[in-house]
Design a protein around this motif. Structure first.
Motif, PDB file in Angstrom:
ATOM      1  N   ARG A 103     -33.304  -7.674  11.777  1.00  0.00           N
ATOM      2  CA  ARG A 103     -32.316  -7.357  10.754  1.00  0.00           C
ATOM      3  C   ARG A 103     -32.145  -5.849  10.619  1.00  0.00           C
ATOM      4  O   ARG A 103     -31.036  -5.341  10.531  1.00  0.00           O
ATOM      5  CB  ARG A 103     -32.745  -7.970   9.426  1.00  0.00           C
ATOM      6  N   ARG A 104     -33.235  -5.136  10.612  1.00  0.00           N
ATOM      7  CA  ARG A 104     -33.179  -3.675  10.487  1.00  0.00           C
ATOM      8  C   ARG A 104     -32.513  -3.064  11.724  1.00  0.00           C
ATOM      9  O   ARG A 104     -31.707  -2.146  11.628  1.00  0.00           O
ATOM     10  CB  ARG A 104     -34.591  -3.137  10.315  1.00  0.00           C
ATOM     11  N   PHE A 106     -30.372  -4.519  13.748  1.00  0.00           N
ATOM     12  CA  PHE A 106     -28.949  -4.849  13.741  1.00  0.00           C
ATOM     13  C   PHE A 106     -28.182  -3.954  12.768  1.00  0.00           C
ATOM     14  O   PHE A 106     -27.106  -3.436  13.090  1.00  0.00           O
ATOM     15  CB  PHE A 106     -28.754  -6.330  13.365  1.00  0.00           C
ATOM     16  N   SER A 107     -28.719  -3.719  11.570  1.00  0.00           N
ATOM     17  CA  SER A 107     -28.023  -2.867  10.595  1.00  0.00           C
ATOM     18  C   SER A 107     -27.940  -1.422  11.098  1.00  0.00           C
ATOM     19  O   SER A 107     -26.934  -0.736  10.891  1.00  0.00           O
ATOM     20  CB  SER A 107     -28.716  -2.940   9.230  1.00  0.00           C
ATOM     21  N   ALA A 110     -25.235  -1.396  13.853  1.00  0.00           N
ATOM     22  CA  ALA A 110     -23.907  -1.560  13.250  1.00  0.00           C
ATOM     23  C   ALA A 110     -23.463  -0.281  12.540  1.00  0.00           C
ATOM     24  O   ALA A 110     -22.291   0.124  12.639  1.00  0.00           O
ATOM     25  CB  ALA A 110     -23.917  -2.745  12.293  1.00  0.00           C
ATOM     26  N   SER A 111     -24.382   0.373  11.842  1.00  0.00           N
ATOM     27  CA  SER A 111     -24.005   1.611  11.136  1.00  0.00           C
ATOM     28  C   SER A 111     -23.641   2.714  12.138  1.00  0.00           C
ATOM     29  O   SER A 111     -22.708   3.483  11.913  1.00  0.00           O
ATOM     30  CB  SER A 111     -25.130   2.054  10.200  1.00  0.00           C
TER      31      SER A 111
END
Length: 124
Positions: A103-104, A106-107, A110-111
């Motif tokens: 999750r970290r 991916f974020s 994405a950022s």
């Protein structure tokens, strides 16, 4: 006897003309020498001006080459420091991707993609 006297007078006149011509020739020679000396002095003055101009130009070229060498040295140092920063950033990315937190990760990805797209559209 008149013919001897005439011959003698003609010889005297002939030698007198040579002596006068010799005197005239030496005075002409000295005036030509003076003219040549003046021409030589003018030519030497012109050469001195050209030599001093070439000396200034070569000095300016030397200064320009030195300034370019300094600029290239600074640019090389800046490239080395940016290479160091980039390698440090890549090391941090490797550490982030090695972690199991998806999750970290991916974020974070994405950022970065969103940030890249914003910068791309602003500069376009």
């Amino acid at each position: 006897m008149n013919s001897r006297r005439d011959a003698r007078n003609s010889r005297v006149a002939l030698f007198d003309g040579i002596e006068e011509g010799g005197i005239r020739a030496s005075s002409l020679y000295s005036s030509y020498n003076e003219i040549d000396e003046q021409d030589n002095e003018r030519a030497m003055g012109g050469l001195q001006d050209r030599v001093s101009l070439l000396k200034r130009i070569s000095s300016d070229i030397h200064e320009e080459v030195d300034s370019h060498n300094r600029m290239l040295d600074r640019m090389g140092n800046d490239m080395d420091s940016s290479r160091g920063v980039l390698s440090g950033t890549m090391d941090k990315f490797k550490m982030v991707f090695e972690k199991k937190s998806s999750r970290r990760t991916f974020s974070l990805i994405a950022s970065f993609v969103v940030l890249f797209l914003i910068i791309y559209y602003l500069t376009r």
